[in-house]
Design a protein around this motif. Structure first.
Motif, PDB file in Angstrom:
ATOM      1  N   LYS A  49       0.995  -1.155   0.246  1.00 10.66           N
ATOM      2  CA  LYS A  49      -0.137   0.075   0.020  1.00 10.66           C
ATOM      3  C   LYS A  49       0.923   1.309  -0.057  1.00 10.66           C
ATOM      4  CE  LYS A  49      -3.716   2.175   2.346  1.00 10.66           C
ATOM      5  NZ  LYS A  49      -4.762   2.394   3.601  1.00 10.66           N
ATOM      6  N   GLN A  50       1.822   1.149   0.850  1.00  8.19           N
ATOM      7  CA  GLN A  50       2.826   2.415   0.914  1.00  8.19           C
ATOM      8  C   GLN A  50       3.275   2.532  -0.400  1.00  8.19           C
ATOM      9  OE1 GLN A  50       5.653   3.179   4.186  1.00  8.19           O
ATOM     10  NE2 GLN A  50       5.187   1.055   4.924  1.00  8.19           N
ATOM     11  N   VAL A  51       4.006   1.876  -1.381  1.00 11.25           N
ATOM     12  CA  VAL A  51       4.543   1.762  -2.589  1.00 11.25           C
ATOM     13  C   VAL A  51       3.402   2.157  -3.469  1.00 11.25           C
ATOM     14  CG1 VAL A  51       5.894   0.729  -4.473  1.00 11.25           C
ATOM     15  CG2 VAL A  51       6.467   0.360  -2.036  1.00 11.25           C
ATOM     16  N   LEU A  52       2.356   1.591  -3.475  1.00  5.74           N
ATOM     17  CA  LEU A  52       1.245   1.878  -4.326  1.00  5.74           C
ATOM     18  C   LEU A  52       0.767   3.388  -4.510  1.00  5.74           C
ATOM     19  CD1 LEU A  52      -1.250  -1.345  -4.156  1.00  5.74           C
ATOM     20  CD2 LEU A  52      -0.193  -0.285  -6.296  1.00  5.74           C
ATOM     21  N   ASN A  53       0.762   4.001  -3.170  1.00  2.83           N
ATOM     22  CA  ASN A  53       0.445   5.139  -2.902  1.00  2.83           C
ATOM     23  C   ASN A  53       1.540   6.291  -3.179  1.00  2.83           C
ATOM     24  OD1 ASN A  53      -2.176   4.613  -1.744  1.00  2.83           O
ATOM     25  ND2 ASN A  53      -1.360   4.729   0.298  1.00  2.83           N
ATOM     26  N   PHE A  54       2.675   5.834  -3.660  1.00  2.00           N
ATOM     27  CA  PHE A  54       3.658   6.887  -4.015  1.00  2.00           C
ATOM     28  C   PHE A  54       3.938   6.425  -5.474  1.00  2.00           C
ATOM     29  CE2 PHE A  54       8.186   8.472  -3.789  1.00  2.00           C
ATOM     30  CZ  PHE A  54       8.164   9.627  -3.709  1.00  2.00           C
ATOM     31  N   MET A  55       3.801   5.188  -5.864  1.00  2.00           N
ATOM     32  CA  MET A  55       4.633   4.879  -7.266  1.00  2.00           C
ATOM     33  C   MET A  55       6.062   5.264  -7.728  1.00  2.00           C
ATOM     34  SD  MET A  55       2.623   2.275  -8.076  1.00  2.00           S
ATOM     35  CE  MET A  55       3.148   2.139  -9.780  1.00  2.00           C
ATOM     36  N   PRO A  56       6.856   5.000  -7.002  1.00  8.48           N
ATOM     37  CA  PRO A  56       8.272   5.208  -7.023  1.00  8.48           C
ATOM     38  C   PRO A  56       8.932   4.762  -8.450  1.00  8.48           C
ATOM     39  CG  PRO A  56       8.234   3.617  -5.420  1.00  8.48           C
ATOM     40  CD  PRO A  56       6.942   4.077  -5.774  1.00  8.48           C
ATOM     41  N   ASP A  57       9.911   5.457  -8.750  1.00  4.62           N
ATOM     42  CA  ASP A  57      10.623   4.794 -10.062  1.00  4.62           C
ATOM     43  C   ASP A  57      11.825   3.901  -9.498  1.00  4.62           C
ATOM     44  OD1 ASP A  57       9.620   6.647 -12.332  1.00  4.62           O
ATOM     45  OD2 ASP A  57      10.200   8.263 -10.929  1.00  4.62           O
ATOM     46  N   SER A  69      10.595  -8.365   7.266  1.00  9.08           N
ATOM     47  CA  SER A  69      12.161  -8.166   6.748  1.00  9.08           C
ATOM     48  C   SER A  69      12.064  -7.512   5.665  1.00  9.08           C
ATOM     49  CB  SER A  69      12.704  -9.429   6.708  1.00  9.08           C
ATOM     50  OG  SER A  69      12.320 -10.268   5.674  1.00  9.08           O
ATOM     51  N   GLY A  70      13.187  -6.815   5.274  1.00  2.00           N
ATOM     52  CA  GLY A  70      13.354  -6.355   3.674  1.00  2.00           C
ATOM     53  C   GLY A  70      13.170  -7.467   2.624  1.00  2.00           C
ATOM     54  N   ILE A  71      13.682  -8.612   2.691  1.00  2.00           N
ATOM     55  CA  ILE A  71      13.499  -9.877   1.862  1.00  2.00           C
ATOM     56  C   ILE A  71      11.995 -10.058   1.491  1.00  2.00           C
ATOM     57  CG2 ILE A  71      13.595 -12.296   1.625  1.00  2.00           C
ATOM     58  CD1 ILE A  71      16.406 -12.116   2.896  1.00  2.00           C
ATOM     59  N   GLU A  72      11.109 -10.271   2.727  1.00  2.00           N
ATOM     60  CA  GLU A  72       9.927 -10.291   2.503  1.00  2.00           C
ATOM     61  C   GLU A  72       9.086  -9.141   1.982  1.00  2.00           C
ATOM     62  OE1 GLU A  72       7.603 -12.336   6.295  1.00  2.00           O
ATOM     63  OE2 GLU A  72       9.361 -11.999   6.848  1.00  2.00           O
ATOM     64  N   ALA A  73       9.443  -7.954   2.524  1.00  2.00           N
ATOM     65  CA  ALA A  73       8.813  -6.857   1.791  1.00  2.00           C
ATOM     66  C   ALA A  73       9.104  -6.818   0.340  1.00  2.00           C
ATOM     67  CB  ALA A  73       9.244  -5.507   2.269  1.00  2.00           C
ATOM     68  N   THR A  74      10.271  -7.129  -0.293  1.00  2.00           N
ATOM     69  CA  THR A  74      10.845  -6.976  -1.450  1.00  2.00           C
ATOM     70  C   THR A  74       9.955  -8.024  -2.379  1.00  2.00           C
ATOM     71  OG1 THR A  74      13.051  -6.352  -1.039  1.00  2.00           O
ATOM     72  CG2 THR A  74      12.574  -7.253  -3.126  1.00  2.00           C
ATOM     73  N   GLN A  75       9.937  -9.364  -1.703  1.00  6.13           N
ATOM     74  CA  GLN A  75       9.102 -10.402  -2.487  1.00  6.13           C
ATOM     75  C   GLN A  75       7.605  -9.790  -2.764  1.00  6.13           C
ATOM     76  OE1 GLN A  75      10.175 -13.506   0.249  1.00  6.13           O
ATOM     77  NE2 GLN A  75      11.969 -13.989  -0.975  1.00  6.13           N
ATOM     78  N   LEU A  76       6.972  -9.192  -1.610  1.00  9.69           N
ATOM     79  CA  LEU A  76       5.656  -8.703  -1.756  1.00  9.69           C
ATOM     80  C   LEU A  76       5.599  -7.703  -2.964  1.00  9.69           C
ATOM     81  CD1 LEU A  76       4.588  -8.332   1.854  1.00  9.69           C
ATOM     82  CD2 LEU A  76       3.521  -9.964   0.341  1.00  9.69           C
ATOM     83  N   ILE A  77       6.532  -7.024  -2.910  1.00 11.57           N
ATOM     84  CA  ILE A  77       6.461  -5.806  -4.112  1.00 11.57           C
ATOM     85  C   ILE A  77       6.442  -6.671  -5.358  1.00 11.57           C
ATOM     86  CG2 ILE A  77       7.797  -4.026  -4.989  1.00 11.57           C
ATOM     87  CD1 ILE A  77       8.614  -3.127  -2.078  1.00 11.57           C
ATOM     88  N   LYS A  78       7.564  -7.450  -5.565  1.00 10.81           N
ATOM     89  CA  LYS A  78       7.752  -8.139  -6.826  1.00 10.81           C
ATOM     90  C   LYS A  78       6.721  -9.117  -7.194  1.00 10.81           C
ATOM     91  CE  LYS A  78      11.399  -6.109  -7.867  1.00 10.81           C
ATOM     92  NZ  LYS A  78      11.659  -5.361  -8.910  1.00 10.81           N
TER      93      LYS A  78
END
Length: 129
Positions: A49-57, A69-78
């Motif tokens: 949700k954080q990333v969707l609200n900002f839509m970064p490059d 963790s950063g690993i889990e967070a990155t996996q969710l994004i990917k």
């Protein structure tokens, strides 16, 4: 004064996830000097949700974060169809950062502590030119 084409393009947006406020402040200052719009978060709570609200490059992701963790967070994004093509740079002081970045599915990594010139080079590699 002559403007080059780079300054005419849309401002690049970068999201940094790190629970170290000094790193967030330093990176924000550098990125704003490069003309980027920066959003930071000390937590990966509701990361999609954080990333969707900002839509970064570009996203910088620390390894050790509260919530997940950063690993889990990155996996969710990917795993998210809308977010999967946003490059993620894993950055951490872990000695095995390249392994962690690969496990997370990140495009690249940056070891902490990092040289400021190297930080800028990594940023420009993904958003510059």
């Amino acid at each position: 004064m002559i403007d080059n084409n780079n300054s005419l393009r849309q401002t690049k947006k970068i999201f940094i996830f790190d629970d170290n406020l000094e790193i967030l402040e330093l990176c924000t200052e550098i990125l704003e000097d490069l003309g980027c719009e920066v959003k930071t978060s000390p937590t990966t709570n509701n990361v999609e949700k954080q990333v969707l609200n900002f839509m970064p490059d570009l996203i910088f992701m620390d390894n050790w974060l509260p919530d997940i963790s950063g690993i889990e967070a990155t996996q969710l994004i990917k795993a998210n169809e809308t977010l999967k093509d946003i490059p993620v740079i894993y950055f951490s002081a872990n000695s095995n950062i390249s392994t962690l970045a690969a496990e997370a599915g990140a495009e690249d990594f940056l070891a902490k502590p990092f040289d400021l010139d190297v930080f800028e080079e990594v940023v420009m590699k993904y958003i510059g030119k």
